[in-house]
Design an enzyme around this catalytic site. Sequence first.
Site, PDB file in Angstrom:
ATOM      1  N   LYS A  34      29.641  49.256  30.733  1.00 62.15           N
ATOM      2  CA  LYS A  34      30.444  48.332  29.924  1.00 62.15           C
ATOM      3  C   LYS A  34      30.983  47.199  30.811  1.00 62.15           C
ATOM      4  O   LYS A  34      30.947  47.301  32.037  1.00 62.15           O
ATOM      5  CB  LYS A  34      31.579  49.090  29.240  1.00 62.15           C
ATOM      6  N   ARG A 134      45.319  56.161  22.457  1.00 62.56           N
ATOM      7  CA  ARG A 134      44.797  54.862  22.025  1.00 62.56           C
ATOM      8  C   ARG A 134      43.918  55.011  20.799  1.00 62.56           C
ATOM      9  O   ARG A 134      43.872  54.162  19.935  1.00 62.56           O
ATOM     10  CB  ARG A 134      43.904  54.231  23.114  1.00 62.56           C
ATOM     11  N   TYR A 280      47.644  22.881  47.201  1.00 67.86           N
ATOM     12  CA  TYR A 280      48.720  22.637  46.228  1.00 67.86           C
ATOM     13  C   TYR A 280      50.034  23.208  46.717  1.00 67.86           C
ATOM     14  O   TYR A 280      50.081  24.299  47.288  1.00 67.86           O
ATOM     15  CB  TYR A 280      48.373  23.290  44.895  1.00 67.86           C
ATOM     16  N   MET A 331      41.563  26.166  41.656  1.00 78.09           N
ATOM     17  CA  MET A 331      40.670  26.577  40.569  1.00 78.09           C
ATOM     18  C   MET A 331      39.222  26.747  41.041  1.00 78.09           C
ATOM     19  O   MET A 331      38.570  27.723  40.717  1.00 78.09           O
ATOM     20  CB  MET A 331      40.742  25.540  39.437  1.00 78.09           C
TER      21      MET A 331
HETATM   22  C1  PLP Z   1      35.256  53.221  30.996  1.00 77.35           C
HETATM   23  C2  PLP Z   1      35.184  54.592  30.490  1.00 77.35           C
HETATM   24  C3  PLP Z   1      34.708  55.628  31.302  1.00 77.35           C
HETATM   25  C4  PLP Z   1      34.337  55.415  32.762  1.00 77.35           C
HETATM   26  O1  PLP Z   1      35.439  55.535  33.610  1.00 77.35           O
HETATM   27  P1  PLP Z   1      35.256  55.458  35.209  1.00 77.35           P
HETATM   28  O2  PLP Z   1      36.606  55.749  35.729  1.00 77.35           O
HETATM   29  O3  PLP Z   1      34.802  54.075  35.520  1.00 77.35           O
HETATM   30  O4  PLP Z   1      34.231  56.458  35.590  1.00 77.35           O
HETATM   31  C5  PLP Z   1      34.575  56.880  30.750  1.00 77.35           C
HETATM   32  N1  PLP Z   1      34.898  57.115  29.464  1.00 77.35           N
HETATM   33  C6  PLP Z   1      35.364  56.152  28.645  1.00 77.35           C
HETATM   34  C7  PLP Z   1      35.689  56.471  27.239  1.00 77.35           C
HETATM   35  C8  PLP Z   1      35.525  54.855  29.127  1.00 77.35           C
HETATM   36  O5  PLP Z   1      35.988  53.903  28.313  1.00 77.35           O
END
Ligand code: PLP
Length: 384
Positions: A34, A134, A280, A331
């Site tokens: 992700k 969550r 800056y 920047m």
């Molecule tokens: C991002 C995520 C992980 C991975 O976590 P890491 O600490 O990067 O291994 C596992 N499970 C869920 C639901 C996540 O959102």
Amino acid sequence: MKSWIEISSARLAENFRAVQAVAGHGVEALAVIKANAYGHGATICAPVLVEAGAQWLGVSDVAEGAVVRAALPHSGIRVLVMCGMELADAPALVAHGLTPVVWTPEHVAVLERAARSAGHRIQVHLEVDTGMGRQGAAPGEDLARTLEALAGSRWVSCEGIMTHLCCSESAGAEITEEQRERFALALDQALAAGVRLEFVHLANTSAVDEGSTMAWIRDTAKSLGARAMVRTGFAIYGHCLEIEGNIHAGALAPKVSPVLCWKTRIIGLRDVAAGVTVGYGATFVAVQPMRLALLPVGYADGYRRAASSGVGDGWVMIAGQRAPVVGRVSMNLTVVDVSGLADIQEGMEAVLLGEGVTAEDQARWSGTIAYDILCGIRANFELR
Ligand SMILES: *Cc1c(COP(=O)(O)O)cnc(C)c1O
């Protein structure tokens, strides 16, 4: 090119295999890609991970899932969509052959309709809220409603049950124990509702590294005739958080190494006299003659403003030597001190993150975690 990222495919594959080895025989290791593979480039990393043996990839949403599918058109790789869904996403989730994580009867209902109109069944994984607070269905009435929806659906089947730990980097955390207990209750509840589970999972990188939950999930899966899965991202990219309260090193941390190197080039060199100010706010004043190098990166590229001198006091590596940041990171430009360094020329490479300057260093300058630093990099990618 202002800056670029080099990815070591060999290290990425080695890290994945280290996760598999530590997770244990028969445990399915899902590689989390992700957030553009934590800044490493999802379309670059996904094929390497599949080649290394990954059968499952994890993404945040349907859009990321579609990108991965397009990059791996004929692989048959399973893709878990882990960070919820909008109800309107259901047709696209089905069309791209993605496996959504669900927890409400509404999720099940929209997927049921989408799968029926597409004419093929889909698998989902059911998320239980055991303490993260969550998302996920809470064991008891909340979970019962979703299980009922699943039991009544013909086109959606529940292949796995999962939860997510909130304190897996703390060894022996009371809340982790509570989360395991609540997860066990949820598993009992699902079995009683007639769910036939193939996968059960809760471990991220820190849980695999810390170890106690791994033993528990392996035993639990075995007793249910299911398979344990781990969902690891951070470790795949070569990082682990420090395990709090553990006198032993983690099982995984010593076996992984960072795969990313973020580089740029010196685009200007100048010698300045004492009294000259840089950047800056004129926050830096040379107290003696200095040689300064100009780098074409700044906070627009994800190079954090907190690396500024007097704030985080960051540095880059040039020819294997530290060159401290001078003045404020702006920047699109950053100035570093190369006064003490031999043979510095325009066009030379400067390492922003890699050997000699880690994501953990940058996180410390910025008062954040390495996850945040990695995800924030905006540069082009090269596979090495
Ligand atoms: C991002 C995520 C992980 C991975 O976590 P890491 O600490 O990067 O291994 C596992 N499970 C869920 C639901 C996540 O959102």
